[in-house]
Design a protein around this motif. Structure first.
Motif, PDB file in Angstrom:
ATOM      1  N   TYR A   1       0.838  -1.206   0.000  1.00  0.00           N
ATOM      2  CA  TYR A   1       0.000   0.000   0.000  1.00  0.00           C
ATOM      3  C   TYR A   1       0.868   1.249   0.000  1.00  0.00           C
ATOM      4  O   TYR A   1       0.649   2.177  -0.774  1.00  0.00           O
ATOM      5  CB  TYR A   1      -0.914  -0.019   1.227  1.00  0.00           C
ATOM      6  CG  TYR A   1      -1.825   1.161   1.332  1.00  0.00           C
ATOM      7  CD1 TYR A   1      -3.072   1.145   0.745  1.00  0.00           C
ATOM      8  CD2 TYR A   1      -1.437   2.306   2.027  1.00  0.00           C
ATOM      9  CE1 TYR A   1      -3.928   2.228   0.835  1.00  0.00           C
ATOM     10  CE2 TYR A   1      -2.267   3.399   2.127  1.00  0.00           C
ATOM     11  CZ  TYR A   1      -3.514   3.355   1.536  1.00  0.00           C
ATOM     12  OH  TYR A   1      -4.341   4.433   1.617  1.00  0.00           O
ATOM     13  N   ARG A   2       1.857   1.279   0.859  1.00  0.00           N
ATOM     14  CA  ARG A   2       2.716   2.468   0.970  1.00  0.00           C
ATOM     15  C   ARG A   2       3.585   2.671  -0.270  1.00  0.00           C
ATOM     16  O   ARG A   2       3.961   3.791  -0.590  1.00  0.00           O
ATOM     17  CB  ARG A   2       3.587   2.377   2.206  1.00  0.00           C
ATOM     18  CG  ARG A   2       2.795   2.562   3.471  1.00  0.00           C
ATOM     19  CD  ARG A   2       3.688   2.512   4.684  1.00  0.00           C
ATOM     20  NE  ARG A   2       2.919   2.593   5.894  1.00  0.00           N
ATOM     21  CZ  ARG A   2       2.678   3.720   6.556  1.00  0.00           C
ATOM     22  NH1 ARG A   2       3.161   4.844   6.117  1.00  0.00           N
ATOM     23  NH2 ARG A   2       1.974   3.696   7.659  1.00  0.00           N
TER      24      ARG A   2
ATOM     25  N   ARG B   1      -4.167  -0.574  -5.852  1.00  0.00           N
ATOM     26  CA  ARG B   1      -5.087   0.387  -6.467  1.00  0.00           C
ATOM     27  C   ARG B   1      -6.086   0.848  -5.414  1.00  0.00           C
ATOM     28  O   ARG B   1      -6.952   0.099  -4.990  1.00  0.00           O
ATOM     29  CB  ARG B   1      -5.820  -0.243  -7.644  1.00  0.00           C
ATOM     30  CG  ARG B   1      -4.942  -0.426  -8.843  1.00  0.00           C
ATOM     31  CD  ARG B   1      -5.712  -0.866 -10.048  1.00  0.00           C
ATOM     32  NE  ARG B   1      -6.925  -0.093 -10.246  1.00  0.00           N
ATOM     33  CZ  ARG B   1      -7.918  -0.498 -11.036  1.00  0.00           C
ATOM     34  NH1 ARG B   1      -7.842  -1.648 -11.652  1.00  0.00           N
ATOM     35  NH2 ARG B   1      -8.989   0.252 -11.180  1.00  0.00           N
ATOM     36  N   ARG B   2      -5.962   2.071  -5.007  1.00  0.00           N
ATOM     37  CA  ARG B   2      -6.792   2.580  -3.908  1.00  0.00           C
ATOM     38  C   ARG B   2      -8.238   2.796  -4.316  1.00  0.00           C
ATOM     39  O   ARG B   2      -9.121   2.843  -3.471  1.00  0.00           O
ATOM     40  CB  ARG B   2      -6.194   3.867  -3.369  1.00  0.00           C
ATOM     41  CG  ARG B   2      -4.856   3.611  -2.726  1.00  0.00           C
ATOM     42  CD  ARG B   2      -4.294   4.849  -2.134  1.00  0.00           C
ATOM     43  NE  ARG B   2      -2.939   4.570  -1.660  1.00  0.00           N
ATOM     44  CZ  ARG B   2      -2.129   5.472  -1.216  1.00  0.00           C
ATOM     45  NH1 ARG B   2      -2.507   6.727  -1.181  1.00  0.00           N
ATOM     46  NH2 ARG B   2      -0.928   5.148  -0.812  1.00  0.00           N
ATOM     47  N   ASP B   3      -8.507   2.949  -5.605  1.00  0.00           N
ATOM     48  CA  ASP B   3      -9.889   3.138  -6.040  1.00  0.00           C
ATOM     49  C   ASP B   3     -10.716   1.860  -5.884  1.00  0.00           C
ATOM     50  O   ASP B   3     -11.941   1.907  -5.876  1.00  0.00           O
ATOM     51  CB  ASP B   3      -9.931   3.630  -7.488  1.00  0.00           C
ATOM     52  CG  ASP B   3      -9.256   2.672  -8.461  1.00  0.00           C
ATOM     53  OD1 ASP B   3      -8.299   1.997  -8.049  1.00  0.00           O
ATOM     54  OD2 ASP B   3      -9.685   2.604  -9.620  1.00  0.00           O
TER      55      ASP B   3
ATOM     56  N   LEU C   1     -10.491  -0.082  -3.143  1.00  0.00           N
ATOM     57  CA  LEU C   1     -10.685  -0.332  -1.722  1.00  0.00           C
ATOM     58  C   LEU C   1     -12.047   0.170  -1.270  1.00  0.00           C
ATOM     59  O   LEU C   1     -12.461   1.283  -1.606  1.00  0.00           O
ATOM     60  CB  LEU C   1      -9.591   0.355  -0.907  1.00  0.00           C
ATOM     61  CG  LEU C   1      -8.154  -0.113  -1.165  1.00  0.00           C
ATOM     62  CD1 LEU C   1      -7.191   0.721  -0.346  1.00  0.00           C
ATOM     63  CD2 LEU C   1      -8.002  -1.579  -0.850  1.00  0.00           C
TER      64      LEU C   1
ATOM     65  N   ASP D   1     -10.584   2.550   3.361  1.00  0.00           N
ATOM     66  CA  ASP D   1      -9.165   2.872   3.280  1.00  0.00           C
ATOM     67  C   ASP D   1      -8.715   3.504   4.588  1.00  0.00           C
ATOM     68  O   ASP D   1      -8.696   4.721   4.729  1.00  0.00           O
ATOM     69  CB  ASP D   1      -8.909   3.800   2.102  1.00  0.00           C
ATOM     70  CG  ASP D   1      -7.445   3.968   1.808  1.00  0.00           C
ATOM     71  OD1 ASP D   1      -6.612   3.362   2.513  1.00  0.00           O
ATOM     72  OD2 ASP D   1      -7.114   4.717   0.869  1.00  0.00           O
TER      73      ASP D   1
ATOM     74  N   ALA E   1      -5.213   5.695   4.650  1.00  0.00           N
ATOM     75  CA  ALA E   1      -5.091   6.979   3.949  1.00  0.00           C
ATOM     76  C   ALA E   1      -4.759   8.115   4.904  1.00  0.00           C
ATOM     77  O   ALA E   1      -3.988   9.009   4.566  1.00  0.00           O
ATOM     78  CB  ALA E   1      -6.376   7.281   3.197  1.00  0.00           C
TER      79      ALA E   1
ATOM     80  N   SER F   1      -1.076   9.071  -4.389  1.00  0.00           N
ATOM     81  CA  SER F   1      -1.965   7.967  -4.096  1.00  0.00           C
ATOM     82  C   SER F   1      -1.890   6.956  -5.108  1.00  0.00           C
ATOM     83  O   SER F   1      -1.936   6.454  -5.929  1.00  0.00           O
ATOM     84  CB  SER F   1      -3.409   8.365  -3.952  1.00  0.00           C
ATOM     85  OG  SER F   1      -3.674   9.662  -4.040  1.00  0.00           O
TER      86      SER F   1
END
Length: 112
Positions: free
Chosen positions: A87-88, A93-95, A97, A100, A103, A112
């Protein structure tokens, strides 16, 4: 009767491990693969160890309990550390999740 229970535990453990391996191949992203690598594999190992413990002497069964305890303690921690580092590094892909929670822990200048 003991042979039947032991065989059933061994087969269920093998099936759980097989499903975990299939999840590793079939699931689309890293976080889903971490789930497949940790949960069914740990359950499969515990079932196999339980089936084996029914067939061996008490001293060997105690050793199998230690192996199971070590697996239960280390596998989720390693999975969490691998997921957090992915993640870091921006690999996740944060979209995709739903929630989150990390964040708010990242500095605002990080992409991001």
């Amino acid at each position: 009767m003991l042979d039947t229970v032991s065989a059933a535990l061994l087969l269920l453990g093998a099936l759980s491990s097989l499903l975990g391996a299939l999840g590793m191949v079939r699931l689309p992203d890293l976080l889903a693969r971490l789930q497949a690598a940790t949960k069914p594999q740990t359950l499969g190992l515990l079932l196999i160890l339980a089936g084996t413990a029914l067939r061996v002497e008490l001293e060997s069964a105690a050793t199998l309990v230690l192996v199971a305890l070590f697996q239960v303690i280390t596998a989720p921690v390693i999975s969490q550390l691998a997921g957090r580092s992915a993640y870091r590094s921006g690999t996740v892909r944060r979209d995709l999740l739903v929630v989150d929670e990390l964040a708010r822990e990242l500095p605002p200048d990080r992409p991001s």
